[in-house]
Design a protein around this motif. Sequence first.
Motif, mmCIF file in Angstrom:
data_model
loop_
_atom_site.group_PDB
_atom_site.id
_atom_site.type_symbol
_atom_site.label_atom_id
_atom_site.label_comp_id
_atom_site.label_asym_id
_atom_site.label_seq_id
_atom_site.Cartn_x
_atom_site.Cartn_y
_atom_site.Cartn_z
ATOM 1 N N GLY A 15 0.810 -1.224 0.000
ATOM 2 C CA GLY A 15 0.000 0.000 0.000
ATOM 3 C C GLY A 15 0.841 1.271 0.000
ATOM 4 O O GLY A 15 1.933 1.338 -0.582
ATOM 5 N N THR A 16 0.342 2.276 0.705
ATOM 6 C CA THR A 16 1.006 3.586 0.722
ATOM 7 C C THR A 16 2.215 3.562 1.661
ATOM 8 O O THR A 16 2.399 2.617 2.428
ATOM 9 N N LYS A 17 2.986 4.663 1.639
ATOM 10 C CA LYS A 17 4.158 4.764 2.513
ATOM 11 C C LYS A 17 3.713 4.659 3.973
ATOM 12 O O LYS A 17 4.337 3.970 4.779
ATOM 13 N N LEU A 18 2.605 5.309 4.274
ATOM 14 C CA LEU A 18 2.092 5.305 5.651
ATOM 15 C C LEU A 18 1.707 3.880 6.086
ATOM 16 O O LEU A 18 1.964 3.470 7.227
ATOM 17 N N GLN A 19 1.112 3.135 5.161
ATOM 18 C CA GLN A 19 0.725 1.746 5.484
ATOM 19 C C GLN A 19 1.961 0.875 5.708
ATOM 20 O O GLN A 19 1.995 0.046 6.619
ATOM 21 N N ARG A 20 2.990 1.084 4.883
ATOM 22 C CA ARG A 20 4.244 0.321 5.072
ATOM 23 C C ARG A 20 4.867 0.666 6.423
ATOM 24 O O ARG A 20 5.374 -0.210 7.129
ATOM 25 N N GLU A 21 4.787 1.926 6.787
ATOM 26 C CA GLU A 21 5.340 2.346 8.098
ATOM 27 C C GLU A 21 4.564 1.707 9.251
ATOM 28 O O GLU A 21 5.143 1.309 10.253
ATOM 29 N N MET A 22 3.253 1.596 9.083
ATOM 30 C CA MET A 22 2.427 0.938 10.108
ATOM 31 C C MET A 22 2.852 -0.519 10.269
ATOM 32 O O MET A 22 2.980 -1.035 11.384
ATOM 33 N N ALA A 23 3.071 -1.182 9.128
ATOM 34 C CA ALA A 23 3.460 -2.600 9.152
ATOM 35 C C ALA A 23 4.823 -2.748 9.838
ATOM 36 O O ALA A 23 5.021 -3.637 10.677
ATOM 37 N N GLN A 24 5.756 -1.850 9.489
ATOM 38 C CA GLN A 24 7.104 -1.925 10.097
ATOM 39 C C GLN A 24 7.030 -1.671 11.609
ATOM 40 O O GLN A 24 7.669 -2.363 12.395
ATOM 41 N N ASP A 25 6.227 -0.698 11.984
ATOM 42 C CA ASP A 25 6.091 -0.371 13.410
ATOM 43 C C ASP A 25 5.520 -1.568 14.185
ATOM 44 O O ASP A 25 5.959 -1.878 15.297
ATOM 45 N N ALA A 26 4.547 -2.265 13.577
ATOM 46 C CA ALA A 26 3.965 -3.440 14.247
ATOM 47 C C ALA A 26 5.020 -4.533 14.384
ATOM 48 O O ALA A 26 5.152 -5.164 15.443
ATOM 49 N N LEU A 27 5.792 -4.759 13.319
ATOM 50 C CA LEU A 27 6.859 -5.779 13.394
ATOM 51 C C LEU A 27 7.866 -5.403 14.482
ATOM 52 O O LEU A 27 8.291 -6.258 15.265
ATOM 53 N N ASP A 28 8.219 -4.107 14.533
ATOM 54 C CA ASP A 28 9.194 -3.641 15.542
ATOM 55 C C ASP A 28 8.707 -3.969 16.954
ATOM 56 O O ASP A 28 9.482 -4.355 17.813
ATOM 57 N N ARG A 29 7.421 -3.824 17.203
ATOM 58 C CA ARG A 29 6.916 -4.039 18.562
ATOM 59 C C ARG A 29 6.632 -5.505 18.884
ATOM 60 O O ARG A 29 6.693 -5.908 20.028
#
Length: 328
Positions: free
Chosen positions: A184-198
Amino acid sequence: MRTQEIEAEKADLENEREFQVKIEAGIRIEPRDWMPDGYRRALIRQISQHAHSEIVGQLPEANWITRAPTLERKLILLAKVQDEAGHGLYLYCAAETLGASRDELTLQLLSGKARYSSIFNYPTLSWADVGAIGWLVDGAAIMNQVPLQRCSYGPYGRAMVRICKEESFHQRQGFDIMRALCEGTKLQREMAQDALDRWWWPALMMFGPPDEQSVHSEQSMAWGIKQSSNDTLRQKFVDQTVPQAEYLGLVIPDDDLQWDDKEGRYNFGPIDWAEFASVLAGNGPCNRERIAARLKAWNDGAWFREGLLAAAHAGGTTEESACGGTAE
Ligand SMILES: [Fe+2]
Ligand SMILES: [Fe+2]
């Protein structure tokens, strides 16, 4: 009296010897078979902790049912959370065949005496967390549970067969949420990365303490309850998940993560066991909230349990069959 005691001790030793022979021959132990007290206790502890984890595990994801981004995602998530309730029920039933009642086990959970998987004490802050839970948490659960299908105790092993099939659907739905976000969008990719990080490190902690510190592991393996060690399963999980993260274009939050060509596996950085101990001790971000939610559900359901028993008495059914259990 003394002779009787000696005779009883001899019979116990003989029973124990026969029990171990069966375990080593891969013959399943069934509810009515003789088993050592320690084996029964270890199974009740493990199966009830597992059941509690399924039930408490519904809470973080249920938090997003009303906010799922599409009707389809909502249907899938509802089905998934319902599956977890079913898993809890199979497992409470398996524990009941060992003589532990479901009410007794539930009260142990509510009083804080019983444990459940520490991962469910972390919050779900975004929709991507639902993806990360399915992908990583259900993924780790499968890794743990596939070998349990061969557990020496029949009812537990058989419950695992069905549970594993459903967990595999859970893992794929989680991965699919992550895939959609990553495409998806850059924001969606950032959400996915943030979830993986946590969720990455808590997922690795799900396999339990390192082998040398695992209190129950050795005996559990000798009894055929547990088939693989914590560290072996953790390593398998890392080796399986890193390429999936790469496929998604996500970065595992571990600077020490590196492929080891010689060993044919990924080496990874140290796990923060102090965090694990603190969450287990009740100080995770959501411990109190989770138990409060279960307590509320238990109290809210009192009228239903009472009604069920009243109906069972009126209809001549036994309490046990009305509650779906057959405690011995
Ligand atoms: Fe489950
Ligand atoms: Fe699941």
